[in-house]
Motif scaffolding. Structure first.
Motif, PDB file in Angstrom:
ATOM      1  N   GLN A 156      -2.322   4.294   0.496  1.00 20.13           N
ATOM      2  CA  GLN A 156      -3.390   4.340   1.498  1.00 20.13           C
ATOM      3  C   GLN A 156      -4.703   4.101   0.762  1.00 20.13           C
ATOM      4  OE1 GLN A 156      -4.432   8.103   3.399  1.00 20.13           O
ATOM      5  NE2 GLN A 156      -4.929   7.001   5.292  1.00 20.13           N
ATOM      6  N   LYS A 157      -5.282   2.924   0.952  1.00 18.98           N
ATOM      7  CA  LYS A 157      -6.576   2.609   0.345  1.00 18.98           C
ATOM      8  C   LYS A 157      -7.661   3.311   1.141  1.00 18.98           C
ATOM      9  CE  LYS A 157      -9.822  -1.074  -0.710  1.00 18.98           C
ATOM     10  NZ  LYS A 157     -10.138  -2.502  -0.598  1.00 18.98           N
ATOM     11  N   LEU A 158      -8.431   4.161   0.467  1.00 25.74           N
ATOM     12  CA  LEU A 158      -9.501   4.894   1.145  1.00 25.74           C
ATOM     13  C   LEU A 158     -10.878   4.336   0.843  1.00 25.74           C
ATOM     14  CD1 LEU A 158      -8.110   8.496   0.664  1.00 25.74           C
ATOM     15  CD2 LEU A 158      -8.016   7.062   2.712  1.00 25.74           C
ATOM     16  N   GLU A 159     -11.035   3.721  -0.325  1.00 23.19           N
ATOM     17  CA  GLU A 159     -12.339   3.136  -0.659  1.00 23.19           C
ATOM     18  C   GLU A 159     -12.198   2.104  -1.767  1.00 23.19           C
ATOM     19  OE1 GLU A 159     -14.981   5.905  -3.121  1.00 23.19           O
ATOM     20  OE2 GLU A 159     -13.595   7.331  -2.181  1.00 23.19           O
ATOM     21  N   ASP A 160     -13.198   1.223  -1.826  1.00 21.90           N
ATOM     22  CA  ASP A 160     -13.258   0.283  -2.934  1.00 21.90           C
ATOM     23  C   ASP A 160     -13.729   1.030  -4.164  1.00 21.90           C
ATOM     24  OD1 ASP A 160     -12.507  -2.283  -1.839  1.00 21.90           O
ATOM     25  OD2 ASP A 160     -14.341  -2.172  -0.643  1.00 21.90           O
ATOM     26  N   GLY A 161     -13.273   0.590  -5.298  1.00 20.19           N
ATOM     27  CA  GLY A 161     -13.700   1.181  -6.551  1.00 20.19           C
ATOM     28  C   GLY A 161     -14.198   0.092  -7.477  1.00 20.19           C
ATOM     29  N   THR A 162     -14.547   0.482  -8.676  1.00 17.75           N
ATOM     30  CA  THR A 162     -14.979  -0.480  -9.687  1.00 17.75           C
ATOM     31  C   THR A 162     -13.761  -1.253 -10.164  1.00 17.75           C
ATOM     32  OG1 THR A 162     -16.714   1.035 -10.392  1.00 17.75           O
ATOM     33  CG2 THR A 162     -16.110  -0.735 -11.920  1.00 17.75           C
ATOM     34  N   PRO A 163     -13.767  -2.587 -10.037  1.00 18.34           N
ATOM     35  CA  PRO A 163     -12.613  -3.353 -10.513  1.00 18.34           C
ATOM     36  C   PRO A 163     -12.350  -3.077 -12.002  1.00 18.34           C
ATOM     37  CG  PRO A 163     -14.037  -4.737  -9.189  1.00 18.34           C
ATOM     38  CD  PRO A 163     -14.776  -3.448  -9.422  1.00 18.34           C
ATOM     39  N   LEU A 164     -11.101  -2.826 -12.319  1.00 23.21           N
ATOM     40  CA  LEU A 164     -10.718  -2.543 -13.696  1.00 23.21           C
ATOM     41  C   LEU A 164     -10.207  -3.815 -14.353  1.00 23.21           C
ATOM     42  CD1 LEU A 164      -8.799   0.803 -13.084  1.00 23.21           C
ATOM     43  CD2 LEU A 164     -11.169   0.500 -13.799  1.00 23.21           C
ATOM     44  N   GLY A 165     -10.423  -3.930 -15.622  1.00 19.47           N
ATOM     45  CA  GLY A 165      -9.980  -5.105 -16.361  1.00 19.47           C
ATOM     46  C   GLY A 165     -11.169  -5.805 -16.971  1.00 19.47           C
ATOM     47  N   SER A 166     -10.874  -6.876 -17.666  1.00 20.90           N
ATOM     48  CA  SER A 166     -11.929  -7.561 -18.403  1.00 20.90           C
ATOM     49  C   SER A 166     -12.459  -8.794 -17.688  1.00 20.90           C
ATOM     50  CB  SER A 166     -11.406  -7.959 -19.787  1.00 20.90           C
ATOM     51  OG  SER A 166     -10.282  -8.813 -19.648  1.00 20.90           O
ATOM     52  N   GLN A 167     -11.988  -9.085 -16.485  1.00 14.76           N
ATOM     53  CA  GLN A 167     -12.436 -10.279 -15.789  1.00 14.76           C
ATOM     54  C   GLN A 167     -13.857 -10.091 -15.265  1.00 14.76           C
ATOM     55  OE1 GLN A 167      -9.757 -11.780 -12.888  1.00 14.76           O
ATOM     56  NE2 GLN A 167     -11.089 -13.438 -12.287  1.00 14.76           N
TER      57      GLN A 167
END
Length: 188
Positions: A156-167
């Motif tokens: 269940q996606k509740l909110e957007d977060g900071t994209p993880l990874g190096s892109q």
């Protein structure tokens, strides 16, 4: 699936290495959907539920864990999925002050938003989203390896977060080449 081995995480679980759009296979393995769940050490309710579910999976799977031996190895001696991010990923800020576990399943997980509406736009699902995750723990014994594993059920996606990874974004990549008022646009 036993109620004792089933857990729904708290609402602040961060999903990393999220692979729920298409299954992927490790070399020689079967394709699976997967995610790494990052759970804050402050979320003691979820962590307590996970510890109890791992113990329940151990008790339910004693026959499998015994294998060809005469006794069941103690829980502390077998592989379990819950790991300490401060110890295993000290250089990754996303894993600081957190535990994590990897969950997978050959069956595609259901993915819904905060109102339980299905999410079909794959761009909404990336490493870094925040929400709840339904998981199940079970015992395994394969080729002499014994332990407790974690199955990924639903998200269940509740909110957007900071994209993880190096892109980095395309805008960041090409900002230095941005044409000033179209002066460098050779097509005009």
């Amino acid at each position: 699936m036993s109620k004792m081995t089933h857990v729904v995480t708290g609402p602040k679980t961060v999903l990393s290495y999220l692979n729920v759009n298409e299954p992927k296979a490790a070399p020689g393995g079967k394709p699976k959907y997967s995610a790494s769940l990052i759970i804050s050490k402050d979320d003691t309710d979820t962590l307590d539920k996970i510890h109890k579910a791992i113990e329940a999976a151990y008790e339910e799977g004693e026959g499998k864990l015994k294998g060809n031996g005469r006794t069941v190895p103690p829980l502390a001696a077998i592989k379990t999925p819950l790991r300490d991010g401060d110890l295993e990923r000290p250089d990754d800020p996303a894993y600081q002050n957190a535990f994590f576990l990897n969950a997978n399943n050959p069956r595609k997980p259901g993915v819904v938003d905060a109102h339980c509406n299905p999410i079909t736009d794959t761009s909404e699902l990336y490493s870094g989203i925040i929400g709840r995750v339904s998981i199940n723990f079970y015992a395994f014994s394969v080729n002499g390896n014994r332990g407790i594993a974690c199955s990924l059920n639903n998200i269940q996606k509740l909110e957007d977060g900071t994209p993880l990874g190096s892109q980095i974004s395309a805008a960041e990549d090409f900002a230095a080449f941005k044409a000033a008022d179209g002066a460098d646009d050779f097509l005009n």
